[in-house]
Design a protein around this motif. Sequence first.
Motif, PDB file in Angstrom:
ATOM      1  N   ARG A 283       2.540  71.250  35.280  1.00  0.00           N
ATOM      2  CA  ARG A 283       1.887  71.974  34.182  1.00  0.00           C
ATOM      3  C   ARG A 283       1.288  70.993  33.174  1.00  0.00           C
ATOM      4  NH1 ARG A 283       6.510  75.278  34.781  1.00  0.00           N
ATOM      5  NH2 ARG A 283       7.525  74.325  32.958  1.00  0.00           N
ATOM      6  N   LEU A 284       2.000  69.919  32.934  1.00  0.00           N
ATOM      7  CA  LEU A 284       1.489  68.898  32.019  1.00  0.00           C
ATOM      8  C   LEU A 284       0.254  68.209  32.591  1.00  0.00           C
ATOM      9  CD1 LEU A 284       4.918  67.356  30.975  1.00  0.00           C
ATOM     10  CD2 LEU A 284       3.456  68.814  29.554  1.00  0.00           C
ATOM     11  N   GLU A 285       0.275  67.931  33.876  1.00  0.00           N
ATOM     12  CA  GLU A 285      -0.915  67.387  34.553  1.00  0.00           C
ATOM     13  C   GLU A 285      -2.115  68.298  34.338  1.00  0.00           C
ATOM     14  OE1 GLU A 285      -0.745  66.721  38.730  1.00  0.00           O
ATOM     15  OE2 GLU A 285       1.134  65.599  38.595  1.00  0.00           O
ATOM     16  N   ALA A 286      -1.886  69.594  34.529  1.00  0.00           N
ATOM     17  CA  ALA A 286      -2.975  70.566  34.494  1.00  0.00           C
ATOM     18  C   ALA A 286      -3.662  70.638  33.137  1.00  0.00           C
ATOM     19  CB  ALA A 286      -2.453  71.948  34.894  1.00  0.00           C
ATOM     20  N   ILE A 287      -2.916  70.379  32.063  1.00  0.00           N
ATOM     21  CA  ILE A 287      -3.546  70.459  30.741  1.00  0.00           C
ATOM     22  C   ILE A 287      -4.089  69.109  30.286  1.00  0.00           C
ATOM     23  CG2 ILE A 287      -2.119  72.423  30.035  1.00  0.00           C
ATOM     24  CD1 ILE A 287      -0.468  70.487  28.325  1.00  0.00           C
ATOM     25  N   GLY A 288      -3.867  68.057  31.105  1.00  0.00           N
ATOM     26  CA  GLY A 288      -4.496  66.779  30.815  1.00  0.00           C
ATOM     27  C   GLY A 288      -3.644  65.738  30.126  1.00  0.00           C
ATOM     28  N   CYS A 289      -2.312  65.863  30.189  1.00  0.00           N
ATOM     29  CA  CYS A 289      -1.459  64.868  29.544  1.00  0.00           C
ATOM     30  C   CYS A 289      -1.613  63.493  30.201  1.00  0.00           C
ATOM     31  CB  CYS A 289       0.011  65.289  29.592  1.00  0.00           C
ATOM     32  SG  CYS A 289       0.422  66.624  28.453  1.00  0.00           S
ATOM     33  N   PHE A 290      -1.515  62.476  29.395  1.00  0.00           N
ATOM     34  CA  PHE A 290      -1.611  61.090  29.852  1.00  0.00           C
ATOM     35  C   PHE A 290      -0.319  60.633  30.515  1.00  0.00           C
ATOM     36  CE2 PHE A 290      -0.334  56.855  27.965  1.00  0.00           C
ATOM     37  CZ  PHE A 290      -0.891  56.065  28.954  1.00  0.00           C
ATOM     38  N   GLY A 291       0.814  61.082  29.976  1.00  0.00           N
ATOM     39  CA  GLY A 291       2.092  60.662  30.516  1.00  0.00           C
ATOM     40  C   GLY A 291       3.208  61.563  30.039  1.00  0.00           C
ATOM     41  N   ALA A 292       4.435  61.202  30.408  1.00  0.00           N
ATOM     42  CA  ALA A 292       5.604  61.967  29.961  1.00  0.00           C
ATOM     43  C   ALA A 292       6.823  61.071  29.987  1.00  0.00           C
ATOM     44  CB  ALA A 292       5.839  63.189  30.837  1.00  0.00           C
ATOM     45  N   GLU A 293       7.665  61.240  28.988  1.00  0.00           N
ATOM     46  CA  GLU A 293       8.975  60.610  29.032  1.00  0.00           C
ATOM     47  C   GLU A 293       9.816  61.384  30.043  1.00  0.00           C
ATOM     48  OE1 GLU A 293      10.802  60.066  25.219  1.00  0.00           O
ATOM     49  OE2 GLU A 293       8.995  59.162  24.351  1.00  0.00           O
ATOM     50  N   LEU A 294      10.413  60.661  30.951  1.00  0.00           N
ATOM     51  CA  LEU A 294      11.217  61.248  32.029  1.00  0.00           C
ATOM     52  C   LEU A 294      12.656  60.811  31.788  1.00  0.00           C
ATOM     53  CD1 LEU A 294      11.236  62.792  34.749  1.00  0.00           C
ATOM     54  CD2 LEU A 294      10.734  60.620  35.878  1.00  0.00           C
ATOM     55  N   GLU A 295      13.440  61.708  31.184  1.00  0.00           N
ATOM     56  CA  GLU A 295      14.733  61.296  30.646  1.00  0.00           C
ATOM     57  C   GLU A 295      15.910  61.887  31.409  1.00  0.00           C
ATOM     58  OE1 GLU A 295      17.091  60.965  26.352  1.00  0.00           O
ATOM     59  OE2 GLU A 295      14.994  61.567  26.417  1.00  0.00           O
ATOM     60  N   VAL A 296      16.804  60.998  31.816  1.00  0.00           N
ATOM     61  CA  VAL A 296      18.089  61.320  32.442  1.00  0.00           C
ATOM     62  C   VAL A 296      17.934  62.337  33.579  1.00  0.00           C
ATOM     63  CG1 VAL A 296      20.523  61.806  32.017  1.00  0.00           C
ATOM     64  CG2 VAL A 296      19.139  60.920  30.165  1.00  0.00           C
ATOM     65  N   VAL A 297      17.230  61.898  34.610  1.00  0.00           N
ATOM     66  CA  VAL A 297      17.118  62.667  35.848  1.00  0.00           C
ATOM     67  C   VAL A 297      17.589  61.768  36.990  1.00  0.00           C
ATOM     68  CG1 VAL A 297      15.168  64.024  34.964  1.00  0.00           C
ATOM     69  CG2 VAL A 297      14.719  61.982  36.339  1.00  0.00           C
ATOM     70  N   PRO A 298      17.976  62.337  38.131  1.00  0.00           N
ATOM     71  CA  PRO A 298      18.400  61.510  39.262  1.00  0.00           C
ATOM     72  C   PRO A 298      17.327  60.506  39.666  1.00  0.00           C
ATOM     73  CG  PRO A 298      18.996  63.796  39.630  1.00  0.00           C
ATOM     74  CD  PRO A 298      18.126  63.776  38.407  1.00  0.00           C
ATOM     75  N   ASP A 299      17.743  59.327  40.115  1.00  0.00           N
ATOM     76  CA  ASP A 299      16.776  58.282  40.452  1.00  0.00           C
ATOM     77  C   ASP A 299      15.835  58.703  41.574  1.00  0.00           C
ATOM     78  OD1 ASP A 299      18.797  58.222  42.364  1.00  0.00           O
ATOM     79  OD2 ASP A 299      19.142  56.064  42.234  1.00  0.00           O
ATOM     80  N   SER A 300      16.349  59.463  42.540  1.00  0.00           N
ATOM     81  CA  SER A 300      15.484  59.916  43.640  1.00  0.00           C
ATOM     82  C   SER A 300      14.405  60.857  43.131  1.00  0.00           C
ATOM     83  CB  SER A 300      16.319  60.605  44.723  1.00  0.00           C
ATOM     84  OG  SER A 300      17.118  61.643  44.162  1.00  0.00           O
ATOM     85  N   LEU A 301      14.760  61.728  42.188  1.00  0.00           N
ATOM     86  CA  LEU A 301      13.783  62.640  41.608  1.00  0.00           C
ATOM     87  C   LEU A 301      12.773  61.872  40.753  1.00  0.00           C
ATOM     88  CD1 LEU A 301      12.752  65.502  41.007  1.00  0.00           C
ATOM     89  CD2 LEU A 301      14.447  65.633  39.163  1.00  0.00           C
ATOM     90  N   GLY A 302      13.250  60.904  39.986  1.00  0.00           N
ATOM     91  CA  GLY A 302      12.347  60.101  39.169  1.00  0.00           C
ATOM     92  C   GLY A 302      11.315  59.384  40.014  1.00  0.00           C
ATOM     93  N   ALA A 303      11.747  58.835  41.133  1.00  0.00           N
ATOM     94  CA  ALA A 303      10.821  58.130  42.023  1.00  0.00           C
ATOM     95  C   ALA A 303       9.825  59.088  42.660  1.00  0.00           C
ATOM     96  CB  ALA A 303      11.607  57.384  43.099  1.00  0.00           C
TER      97      ALA A 303
ATOM     98  N   ALA B 271      15.998  57.243  34.400  1.00  0.00           N
ATOM     99  CA  ALA B 271      15.365  57.976  35.501  1.00  0.00           C
ATOM    100  C   ALA B 271      15.236  57.120  36.754  1.00  0.00           C
ATOM    101  CB  ALA B 271      13.988  58.480  35.075  1.00  0.00           C
ATOM    102  N   GLY B 272      15.929  55.973  36.789  1.00  0.00           N
ATOM    103  CA  GLY B 272      15.932  55.140  37.978  1.00  0.00           C
ATOM    104  C   GLY B 272      14.763  54.165  38.042  1.00  0.00           C
ATOM    105  N   PRO B 273      14.825  53.238  39.017  1.00  0.00           N
ATOM    106  CA  PRO B 273      13.817  52.177  39.123  1.00  0.00           C
ATOM    107  C   PRO B 273      12.457  52.643  39.605  1.00  0.00           C
ATOM    108  CG  PRO B 273      15.338  52.070  40.975  1.00  0.00           C
ATOM    109  CD  PRO B 273      15.886  53.105  40.036  1.00  0.00           C
ATOM    110  N   GLY B 274      12.369  53.865  40.118  1.00  0.00           N
ATOM    111  CA  GLY B 274      11.093  54.347  40.631  1.00  0.00           C
ATOM    112  C   GLY B 274      10.142  54.858  39.571  1.00  0.00           C
ATOM    113  N   ALA B 275      10.601  55.000  38.329  1.00  0.00           N
ATOM    114  CA  ALA B 275       9.710  55.428  37.252  1.00  0.00           C
ATOM    115  C   ALA B 275       8.686  54.333  36.973  1.00  0.00           C
ATOM    116  CB  ALA B 275      10.510  55.738  35.990  1.00  0.00           C
ATOM    117  N   ASP B 276       7.548  54.734  36.400  1.00  0.00           N
ATOM    118  CA  ASP B 276       6.477  53.761  36.140  1.00  0.00           C
ATOM    119  C   ASP B 276       6.865  52.770  35.049  1.00  0.00           C
ATOM    120  OD1 ASP B 276       4.622  55.014  37.969  1.00  0.00           O
ATOM    121  OD2 ASP B 276       4.406  56.611  36.483  1.00  0.00           O
ATOM    122  N   ALA B 277       7.632  53.228  34.068  1.00  0.00           N
ATOM    123  CA  ALA B 277       8.073  52.360  32.971  1.00  0.00           C
ATOM    124  C   ALA B 277       9.581  52.428  32.844  1.00  0.00           C
ATOM    125  CB  ALA B 277       7.412  52.774  31.657  1.00  0.00           C
TER     126      ALA B 277
END
Length: 269
Positions: free
Chosen positions: A152-172, A187-193
């Motif tokens: 939904r955030l993609e669809a409205i044009g967001c640049f990014g999102a903080e991805l907080e305390v989710v499983p590492d597999s989901l983050g990746a 959010a694990g090592p697979g996140a962009d930042a």
Amino acid sequence: MVHKSNRPTVHDMRAMKARAEKISMLYVTTLDEAAAADAAGIHMLSIESRFFTTEMREAAGSCFVQVGLPFGPYGNLVTAEDYLRAAFHFTKLGGDCFYCAASLDIQKALCDNHMPVVAHVGLIPSYVTWTGWRAVGKTATEARAVWDHVKRLEAIGCFGAELEVVPDSLGAAISANTPMIMLGMGAGPGADAQYLFAEDVLGHTDGHRPRHAKTYRNFSAEFARLQAERIAAFREFIADVNAGSYPQTQHNVAMSDTEFTAFKADLGL
């Protein structure tokens, strides 16, 4: 005339993601922390609007700065117009993108006005009453809800999102399947930042220390030492005042005897 800046742009940050370069990110609150982050080569800073000034922007140097626009009463931001006014104000001060955890319609209003918006998914502190303080996305149903939120955030044009305390597999999985830059905090090592608070990195967290925090220096002990030194210095000052040993000659402003005598004669002293 538009003046070019050596600071990274949204385009540059997206290019880092495209090249699979890891982005380092810190939340800072002081000029010293911002300047140290710049000197160290940190890519991105998160600075709440209450701390963001022209001096803070200068201290941040070549860091890409996310200015936090606190949700609701915390920042007196309620309507889309409130958020737009704040975003344009902080753009003038040098903000590069804007954190916004408000509703999708407010986030979309910012995006529609070409503001680079960083939203929030997973554990969202301003919405924590709905989830509790816990990891979000450990079940297939919750993971799908986080995924859908990202889309939904993609669809409205967001640049990014903080991805907080989710499983590492989901983050990746999310980071690899969205054009948005995912700023991982627990959010694990697979996140962009990889995003940490400076106070956790420096070891002076006040209160709960999250699982994902890593401490690299013990500033808490140093701050305690400095506080003890402050108290000792203040006590020595009191002792000098009581003993009459402060102020001394070098601390005073001198007046010639001639001028002081003329002053007293004028008053009849």
